[in-house]
Write an enzyme that holds these catalytic residues in place. Structure first.
Site, PDB file in Angstrom:
ATOM      1  N   PHE A 327      82.257 -24.259 103.302  1.00  0.00           N
ATOM      2  CA  PHE A 327      82.777 -23.565 102.118  1.00  0.00           C
ATOM      3  C   PHE A 327      81.685 -22.697 101.511  1.00  0.00           C
ATOM      4  O   PHE A 327      80.490 -22.844 101.799  1.00  0.00           O
ATOM      5  CB  PHE A 327      83.295 -24.565 101.077  1.00  0.00           C
ATOM      6  N   CYS A 328      82.111 -21.746 100.657  1.00  0.00           N
ATOM      7  CA  CYS A 328      81.184 -20.844  99.961  1.00  0.00           C
ATOM      8  C   CYS A 328      81.861 -20.399  98.666  1.00  0.00           C
ATOM      9  O   CYS A 328      82.852 -20.991  98.241  1.00  0.00           O
ATOM     10  CB  CYS A 328      80.813 -19.661 100.845  1.00  0.00           C
ATOM     11  N   THR A 329      81.357 -19.348  98.044  1.00  0.00           N
ATOM     12  CA  THR A 329      81.880 -18.922  96.740  1.00  0.00           C
ATOM     13  C   THR A 329      83.299 -18.373  96.829  1.00  0.00           C
ATOM     14  O   THR A 329      84.212 -18.862  96.165  1.00  0.00           O
ATOM     15  CB  THR A 329      80.957 -17.857  96.119  1.00  0.00           C
ATOM     16  N   ILE A 360      85.279 -21.491  96.664  1.00  0.00           N
ATOM     17  CA  ILE A 360      85.243 -22.311  95.447  1.00  0.00           C
ATOM     18  C   ILE A 360      86.073 -21.672  94.335  1.00  0.00           C
ATOM     19  O   ILE A 360      86.710 -22.373  93.543  1.00  0.00           O
ATOM     20  CB  ILE A 360      83.791 -22.504  94.981  1.00  0.00           C
TER      21      ILE A 360
END
Length: 530
Positions: A327-329, A360
């Protein structure tokens, strides 16, 4: 001549004031899509080597850049967009309702003007233009829209960490200083095959290496926020945060692994090390996949020679996970990372590779909606999913909001460090100057030695900063046990800041303070240059 100039200036101020009075909010649109933006054989003189060497000169990308500038400036949009042969990525901010368009009627290209004006009657012309663009719009475009209203600024970023000034009117602000549309080789750089020379063989090698991280070829499986929560709670799923350490420091998912990277380009090397930590033997994979509950006892854990004497057992590798989730921003980094994980042959072919759809930001937006629905249903509601969040802390973003909480609400805890642009605890702006050191009553040898080192470090910093004008006092933070200069550096970046940077930061701080006193903006984006 002077009268004409004064009249023009007065007219511009009146237009700005009028636009401010009708602007009730700013909308922030994060977007990306991996999709080819260069048509093969469209320009016969451009081969793959030429494209990799000088993408900023390609006619199709230059045309797209001009179109984006013309349209987005029409709606007073600011932010940064990256365009590359592989797609588009960025975040933009624009006033809503849309501004009066008469002062933008200086476009000499009639065809372009007509193309732009078809969005003028849309409720949100910027989002309509982006979402329906023939090159990158459509179902494959990933977007996340949020609103920055007046009340958000009352507890957020009208406080400037550099000038420590406040806008008492609490008007909505632009999240960015200017509009930048850049042509790059990649929309997010994973650091594969970066050439040290510009020879044809080096450029070709980079192109081949980057195909190991090409989401247009393959990528991981999307998980929506509720599916993601299920993965979070599965102890056999390896969850990895693909962001940088300074982002992870203020918030991440529970049980997520921190790769300890400073740049995304370091992530492939991390994955290579990670893959070597596990025993990917097929039989072990099968046993672990069926969740073997107990290990065998006794002789299975001992390695004995023919004489029955114990030998030093070999270093055992970890049992492999049943899946990997990244996952990331906003989704773009983890999408490219899953592509690399699948194409690099580091992991078994049958190992599922997941990534959080929308990143996120999508998750925080969804959690807020789930909680709102639960409250609406009451305790006896029939909601089918948990409203509890597996994300703890706040999500760093690369604009004036600095960090976001559930519902994509701007932070009231962090400000942006002027030095490194990373998140800095707001308390560091308000604290009194601390000279550093331990209490005089302390007789502990370790504490006294630490104090000696502390004072030695302080003298080194003071020598480095000597003679720089308009410099705030050197300050010690007892929480992180590091020095920093309020408004210019933070405890995280201070050690790596050079004197040249301090001089530049101090000059900029002085300029911003002058502009703040005179009610002017430090940055101007007049929308004339392309």
């Amino acid at each position: 001549m002077a009268s004409s100039s004064s009249s023009s200036s007065s007219s511009t101020q009146e237009e700005e004031q009028q636009r401010t009075t009708i602007t009730t909010e700013y909308r922030i649109l994060a977007l990306y899509r991996f999709t080819p933006l260069v048509t093969a054989n469209h320009h016969p003189s451009w081969d793959e080597q030429s494209l990799m060497k000088h993408p900023e000169r390609h006619p199709q990308l230059l045309q797209l850049q001009s179109e984006l500038y013309a349209t987005l400036r029409r709606y007073e949009t600011r932010g940064t967009l990256l365009i590359a042969p592989e797609g588009i990525n960025g975040t933009i901010c624009y006033p809503y309702p849309p501004p009066t368009l008469s002062h933008h009627a200086d476009n000499n290209d009639n065809d372009t003007a007509e193309e732009i004006q078809k969005y003028d009657n849309e409720d949100d012309p910027v989002k309509s233009f982006i979402s329906n663009h023939p090159l990158f719009g459509g179902d494959g475009l990933r977007t996340r829209s949020s609103v920055w209203k007046e009340h958000d600024d009352e507890h957020n970023n009208n406080n400037n960490p550099t000038t420590n000034t406040s806008n008492s009117n609490h008007r909505p602000q632009q999240a960015f200083q200017r509009l930048k549309i850049k042509i790059k080789p990649e929309i997010v750089t994973l650091g594969l095959g970066r050439p040290t020379t510009t020879t044809p063989s080096s450029i070709q090698n980079r192109h081949l290496q980057n195909q190991l991280a090409n989401p247009n070829i393959t990528k991981g499986t999307y998980l929506n926020p509720q599916q993601w929560d299920d993965a979070m709670r599965d102890p056999n799923v390896l969850v990895i945060d693909t962001r940088n350490s300074y982002e992870i420091d203020i918030g991440t998912f529970e049980s997520a692994v921190d790769p300890q990277t400073r740049h995304f380009s370091e992530f492939p090397e991390y994955l290579e090390r990670l893959a070597g930590e596990y025993d990917w033997d097929e039989k072990m994979m099968m046993k672990h996949h069926h969740h073997q509950q107990e290990k065998k006892n006794g002789d299975d854990d001992d390695v004995r020679n023919n004489d029955g004497l114990n030998e030093t057992p070999p270093v055992k590798k970890k049992q492999p996970p049943t899946a990997i989730a990244l996952f990331c921003t906003g989704g773009i980094r983890c999408e490219k990372a899953t592509s690399y994980a699948l194409q690099s042959n580091l992991f078994p072919k049958n190992l599922p590779i997941y990534h959080l759809e929308g990143g996120i930001l999508s998750y925080l937006d969804d959690v807020a909606k789930r909680k709102s629905n639960k409250e609406g249903e009451g305790e006896e509601g029939r909601g089918g999913s948990s409203s509890s969040s597996t994300f703890h802390g706040e999500c760093f973003v690369f604009d004036k909001r600095v960090a976001l909480t559930e519902g994509l609400e701007p932070t009231n805890k962090y400000v942006s460090c002027h030095g490194c642009r990373g998140p800095m605890d707001r308390r560091l702006l308000d604290k009194e100057v601390d000279s550093g050191g331990v209490d005089d009553e302390s007789k502990d040898d370790a504490a006294i030695n630490a104090n000696v080192e502390l004072q030695k470090k302080k003298k080194e910093y003071e020598l480095l900063l000597m003679g720089i004008r308009n410099l705030p006092p050197l300050t010690y933070d007892s929480v992180t046990q590091r020095w920093y200069v309020p408004g210019l550096t933070c405890p995280r970046c201070h050690d790596g800041t050079t004197r040249e940077s301090f001089e530049r930061f101090a000059q900029r701080k002085e300029q911003m303070e002058i502009c703040a006193r005179e009610g002017k903006s430090h940055f101007q984006d007049n929308g004339r240059k392309l």
